[in-house]
Design an enzyme around this catalytic site. Structure first.
Site, short mmCIF file in Angstrom:
data_model
loop_
_atom_site.label_atom_id
_atom_site.label_comp_id
_atom_site.label_asym_id
_atom_site.label_seq_id
_atom_site.Cartn_x
_atom_site.Cartn_y
_atom_site.Cartn_z
CG ASP A 96 -1.79 -1.13 1.41
OD1 ASP A 96 -1.69 -2.07 0.61
OD2 ASP A 96 -2.60 -1.12 2.36
CD GLN A 130 1.91 -1.19 5.16
OE1 GLN A 130 1.51 -2.24 5.64
NE2 GLN A 130 2.45 -0.24 5.90
NE ARG A 174 -6.73 -4.01 7.64
CZ ARG A 174 -7.36 -5.09 8.07
NH1 ARG A 174 -7.43 -5.35 9.37
NH2 ARG A 174 -7.93 -5.93 7.22
CG ASP A 175 -5.91 0.57 6.37
OD1 ASP A 175 -4.84 0.18 6.86
OD2 ASP A 175 -6.67 -0.18 5.71
CD GLU A 194 -7.74 -4.25 3.99
OE1 GLU A 194 -7.07 -4.67 4.94
OE2 GLU A 194 -7.45 -4.50 2.80
#
Length: 466
Positions: A22, A38, A149-150, A202
């Site tokens: 990502d 990432q 997350r994120d 996500e």
């Protein structure tokens, strides 16, 4: 080109070694664009996730400064997961999810996982301040699984907001909306969701263009259809019907960002010129074609080309076009001719841009190599990307889309050593794929159109990794 790294991209960002996924922390500070991602530097198959860092002023010359964040605290010991950047007072406020997995009998969905919202401040993408843990599992709503997350942070009407992707205990995907006055103390506002639309959302991103709000998400668990949702997981956006945090935030139709094989987890940012720029990961988690021959070369995956976003005044949909700066990569015109339906054949060095304009007639057919073909059928208003050889596609088969405008008027294609990005009708639709051709593949092109192609230079990358 190094024969041992025959597939390493010429003008896409990949890892110097190891694994990339990502894009994270996209921003521009004092004229410099920062692209975090990432990163598992020691393992091309993936591993404990870090953040790597590129920077550029012109999207042609890049500096790779190495690993920026590593999993080294009690809040992120099993991975520095995805996040964002917010620029304030000439510093980057970098938010991310710290992943922690406890030892024991856990499924890591309902138990055994910590999802910690973290903050690090940096003046330059190289020096990092101390890690701060802002929120833990107990700070999120009680109906959620361990999958939160994120974070993505933005300022709107004098208040900071954060969106995070989540999965509920009822296996429904949603986006969590928080607000803050100081970027550290966050209050939960509400969940944004669409009934029966996947079990996990996500990489959320909420932004405004042309006075309209859009929510980008990467939902998991959508049913596949003939012309949409063809990958194992998708990425797309909703137009927001209204913006009022005191009431339900209504979502419009879902439009996929990309209809190809390899696109996921996009993130956008607004640069200092006011442009909204998108980058995505050229890959998909859990895909059945996940293996790349690049693993044997010591690396895996790339980011897409940077794409400038705009809103179509007629349809209200978002168009994606390669940044204008990429035209500086053109080093020579390979050909320019009016095709009248006969086959044009030419051996191509990997690294070129192809433009078809003023398209007429019932079809367009492009063989990028022996094993990968693009086909446009005017009678059905469909485009197909077809792999006929597994040695080229490594498990990829076919992707289809139906053109929203009903006709293919122009097609712009960027072909790198192991990737193809196709932009249809000035970016109305896009298809991205990785492919692994033999050396010097032969381009075969049949169409009634004006065809032009340019050789593209390689990115210039300065590796500052110690």
């Amino acid at each position: 080109m190094n024969k041992e790294r025959r597939y390493y991209p010429a003008f896409h960002l990949g890892p110097m070694a190891g694994w990339l996924n990502d894009p994270n922390g996209l921003c521009q500070l004092s004229g410099v664009h920062h692209i975090f991602f990432q990163y598992s530097p020691d393992d091309p198959r993936g591993g404990n996730k870090c953040w790597g860092h590129y920077e550029t002023k012109d999207f042609v010359t890049y500096r790779f400064t190495g690993t920026f964040l590593e999993p080294d605290t009690k809040w992120d010991r099993n991975g520095v997961y995805s996040g964002c950047a917010y620029v304030k007072d000439e510093q980057m406020y970098l938010f991310y999810t710290g992943n922690v997995k406890h030892v024991g009998e856990h499924d890591y969905v309902h138990s055994g996982r910590e999802a910690n919202t973290m903050l690090v401040i940096s003046p330059d993408g190289v020096a990092a301040g101390p890690k701060e843990c802002l929120m833990r599992n107990g700070d999120y709503p009680g109906n959620l699984s361990c999958h939160v997350r994120d974070p993505k942070v933005f300022l709107h009407q004098g208040r900071y907001y954060m969106v995070q992707g989540a999965r509920t205990l009822a296996d429904e995907g949603c986006v969590l909306l928080f607000s803050s006055m100081d970027l550290r103390r966050w209050e939960f506002e509400r969940a944004i969701h669409k009934p029966e639309f996947g079990y996990m959302w996500e990489c959320p991103d909420l932004f405004w263009m042309s006075g309209k709000a859009f929510l980008s998400v990467s939902p998991q668990g959508l049913a596949s259809e003939e012309f949409c949702n063809q990958n194992v997981y998708q990425s797309g956006y909703f137009a927001l019907g209204k913006w009022n945090t005191a009431e339900n935030i209504s979502l419009g139709d879902f439009y996929e960002w990309d209809y190809g094989f390899d696109f996921y987890a996009p993130q956008t940012y607004e640069d200092e010129q006011g442009r909204r720029i998108l980058l995505g990961w050229m890959g998909v988690p859990d895909a059945p074609y996940d293996h790349d021959p690049t693993i044997e070369e010591g690396w895996q995956h790339m980011l897409t080309l940077p794409r400038q976003l705009s809103v179509d005044d007629t349809t209200g949909r978002i168009r994606q076009t390669p940044l204008p700066e990429l035209s500086a990569l053109r080093v020579g015109l390979l050909f320019a001719s009016r095709l009248e339906g006969k086959c044009m054949e030419r051996t191509m060095e990997c690294g070129y841009e192809l433009l078809l304009s003023d398209i007429e007639g019932p079809f367009v057919e492009i063989d990028f190599c022996d094993g990968l073909t693009f086909v446009y059928d005017a009678t059905l208003a469909t485009c197909r990307l077809i792999f006929t050889k597994d040695a080229v596609g490594y498990g990829r088969d076919e992707r289809r889309l139906r053109l929203a405008s009903g006709k293919l008027s122009n097609l712009r294609v960027f072909v790198d050593r192991c990737s193809v990005e196709l932009f249809m009708n000035d970016g109305e639709e896009v298809m991205t794929t990785k492919y692994f051709p033999s050396e010097s593949p032969t381009l075969r092109l049949r169409a009634c159109a004006l065809a032009q192609a340019w050789e593209l230079a390689e990115y210039r990358v300065l590796n500052l990794k110690s």
